[in-house]
Design an enzyme around this catalytic site. Structure first.
Site, PDB file in Angstrom:
ATOM      1  N   HIS A  17       0.834  -1.202   0.000  1.00 46.57           N
ATOM      2  CA  HIS A  17       0.000   0.000   0.000  1.00 46.57           C
ATOM      3  C   HIS A  17       0.870   1.254   0.000  1.00 46.57           C
ATOM      4  O   HIS A  17       0.592   2.231  -0.700  1.00 46.57           O
ATOM      5  CB  HIS A  17      -0.896   0.050   1.251  1.00 46.57           C
ATOM      6  CG  HIS A  17      -1.861  -1.093   1.390  1.00 46.57           C
ATOM      7  ND1 HIS A  17      -2.014  -1.797   2.564  1.00 46.57           N
ATOM      8  CD2 HIS A  17      -2.712  -1.651   0.501  1.00 46.57           C
ATOM      9  CE1 HIS A  17      -2.942  -2.739   2.406  1.00 46.57           C
ATOM     10  NE2 HIS A  17      -3.377  -2.674   1.148  1.00 46.57           N
ATOM     11  N   LYS A  41     -15.706  -7.776   4.845  1.00 49.98           N
ATOM     12  CA  LYS A  41     -14.603  -8.220   5.713  1.00 49.98           C
ATOM     13  C   LYS A  41     -14.865  -7.834   7.166  1.00 49.98           C
ATOM     14  O   LYS A  41     -15.449  -6.773   7.429  1.00 49.98           O
ATOM     15  CB  LYS A  41     -13.286  -7.551   5.286  1.00 49.98           C
ATOM     16  CG  LYS A  41     -12.758  -7.981   3.922  1.00 49.98           C
ATOM     17  CD  LYS A  41     -11.447  -7.248   3.636  1.00 49.98           C
ATOM     18  CE  LYS A  41     -10.890  -7.533   2.269  1.00 49.98           C
ATOM     19  NZ  LYS A  41      -9.797  -6.604   1.903  1.00 49.98           N
ATOM     20  N   ARG A  92      -2.656  -6.353  -7.914  1.00 52.70           N
ATOM     21  CA  ARG A  92      -1.597  -7.332  -7.685  1.00 52.70           C
ATOM     22  C   ARG A  92      -1.634  -8.425  -8.742  1.00 52.70           C
ATOM     23  O   ARG A  92      -0.636  -9.084  -8.982  1.00 52.70           O
ATOM     24  CB  ARG A  92      -1.754  -7.967  -6.295  1.00 52.70           C
ATOM     25  CG  ARG A  92      -1.322  -7.044  -5.172  1.00 52.70           C
ATOM     26  CD  ARG A  92      -1.815  -7.548  -3.863  1.00 52.70           C
ATOM     27  NE  ARG A  92      -3.252  -7.728  -3.927  1.00 52.70           N
ATOM     28  CZ  ARG A  92      -4.037  -7.962  -2.890  1.00 52.70           C
ATOM     29  NH1 ARG A  92      -3.515  -8.060  -1.696  1.00 52.70           N
ATOM     30  NH2 ARG A  92      -5.328  -8.101  -3.034  1.00 52.70           N
ATOM     31  N   SER A 129      -2.897  -7.615   3.159  1.00 53.37           N
ATOM     32  CA  SER A 129      -3.170  -7.503   4.597  1.00 53.37           C
ATOM     33  C   SER A 129      -3.609  -8.859   5.147  1.00 53.37           C
ATOM     34  O   SER A 129      -3.230  -9.253   6.259  1.00 53.37           O
ATOM     35  CB  SER A 129      -4.287  -6.489   4.849  1.00 53.37           C
ATOM     36  OG  SER A 129      -3.927  -5.234   4.350  1.00 53.37           O
TER      37      SER A 129
HETATM   38  O1  PNS Z   1      -8.808  -2.698   0.746  1.00 54.98           O
HETATM   39  P1  PNS Z   1     -10.146  -3.261   0.320  1.00 54.98           P
HETATM   40  O2  PNS Z   1     -10.750  -4.104   1.417  1.00 54.98           O
HETATM   41  O3  PNS Z   1     -10.094  -3.986  -0.990  1.00 54.98           O
HETATM   42  O4  PNS Z   1     -11.075  -1.963   0.111  1.00 54.98           O
HETATM   43  C1  PNS Z   1     -12.386  -2.104  -0.356  1.00 54.98           C
HETATM   44  C2  PNS Z   1     -13.103  -0.744  -0.307  1.00 54.98           C
HETATM   45  C3  PNS Z   1     -13.127  -0.192   1.117  1.00 54.98           C
HETATM   46  C4  PNS Z   1     -12.406   0.235  -1.223  1.00 54.98           C
HETATM   47  C5  PNS Z   1     -14.558  -1.039  -0.818  1.00 54.98           C
HETATM   48  O5  PNS Z   1     -15.193  -1.959   0.013  1.00 54.98           O
HETATM   49  C6  PNS Z   1     -15.372   0.231  -0.907  1.00 54.98           C
HETATM   50  O6  PNS Z   1     -15.311   0.908  -1.917  1.00 54.98           O
HETATM   51  N1  PNS Z   1     -16.112   0.568   0.197  1.00 54.98           N
HETATM   52  C7  PNS Z   1     -16.845   1.806   0.292  1.00 54.98           C
HETATM   53  C8  PNS Z   1     -18.296   1.656  -0.118  1.00 54.98           C
HETATM   54  C9  PNS Z   1     -18.479   1.880  -1.601  1.00 54.98           C
HETATM   55  O7  PNS Z   1     -18.170   2.918  -2.151  1.00 54.98           O
HETATM   56  N2  PNS Z   1     -18.991   0.846  -2.245  1.00 54.98           N
HETATM   57  C10 PNS Z   1     -19.248   0.882  -3.663  1.00 54.98           C
HETATM   58  C11 PNS Z   1     -17.998   0.577  -4.456  1.00 54.98           C
HETATM   59  S1  PNS Z   1     -18.529  -0.172  -5.885  1.00 54.98           S
END
Ligand code: PNS
Length: 160
Positions: A17, A41, A92, A129
């Site tokens: 990150h 998660k 990745r 992570s």
């Molecule tokens: O590091 P991660 O777990 O892959 O992050 C995922 C994250 C937090 C970016 C994703 O779950 C997210 O975008 N959450 C916010 C809610 C949102 O905007 N959802 C619509 C996206 S399509």
């Protein structure tokens, strides 16, 4: 001025990150890290802890970048609030792309924000992570993958 947000759950932040932040800063005038919730998660660290760990890790590496914590909210809304024209995400591998492409399209539909993908640094494409937590809690050495503030935080969780 080009502003990009870098959203993620960062549970916890890894060197992968951090490498992405450093590289994105060479492309955009400002990169704002946005610590968010991933509904699929269950995090080890609270949102506030994840944001604090990201700030500490940036400090450890001497990288200046703002970190925001958004407990509930959409990436699309955060991009509008922060005046960001882009979302930056790391890839990745092909598995990441399958998931990220759908999110990029939804985010663009919702607010017009575009997503820019950066390929992971070669030596860090295996780091996540989830793997860091698994290896750490099974007794493995993760010091190659995280900053020392994160290692300390993992040790303290293990003592809880
Ligand atoms: O590091 P991660 O777990 O892959 O992050 C995922 C994250 C937090 C970016 C994703 O779950 C997210 O975008 N959450 C916010 C809610 C949102 O905007 N959802 C619509 C996206 S399509």
């Amino acid at each position: 001025m080009s502003i990009a947000i870098y959203p993620g759950s960062f549970d916890p932040v890894t060197l992968g990150h951090l490498s992405l932040v450093t590289r994105a800063k060479t492309i955009f005038d400002e990169v704002v890290v946005v610590v968010m919730t991933n509904a699929s998660k269950t995090p080890l660290f609270s949102g506030a802890e994840r944001a604090q760990l990201f700030e500490g890790a940036l400090k450890e590496l001497g990288v200046e970048t703002r970190v925001h914590f958004v407990e509930h909210g959409l990436v699309a809304d955060v991009s509008l609030q922060l005046g960001a024209s882009s979302v930056v995400k790391g890839l990745r591998g092909i598995e990441d792309f399958a998931k990220e492409a759908a999110m990029a399209t939804v985010n663009r539909d919702l607010s017009g924000v575009e997503t820019v993908f950066l390929a992971s640094e070669t030596g860090l494409s295996h780091v996540s992570s989830t793997l860091v937590k698994e290896v750490f809690f099974l007794g493995g050495d993760v010091s190659k993958y995280v900053t020392s503030n994160v290692l300390d935080a993992l040790r303290s969780k293990a003592r809880d």
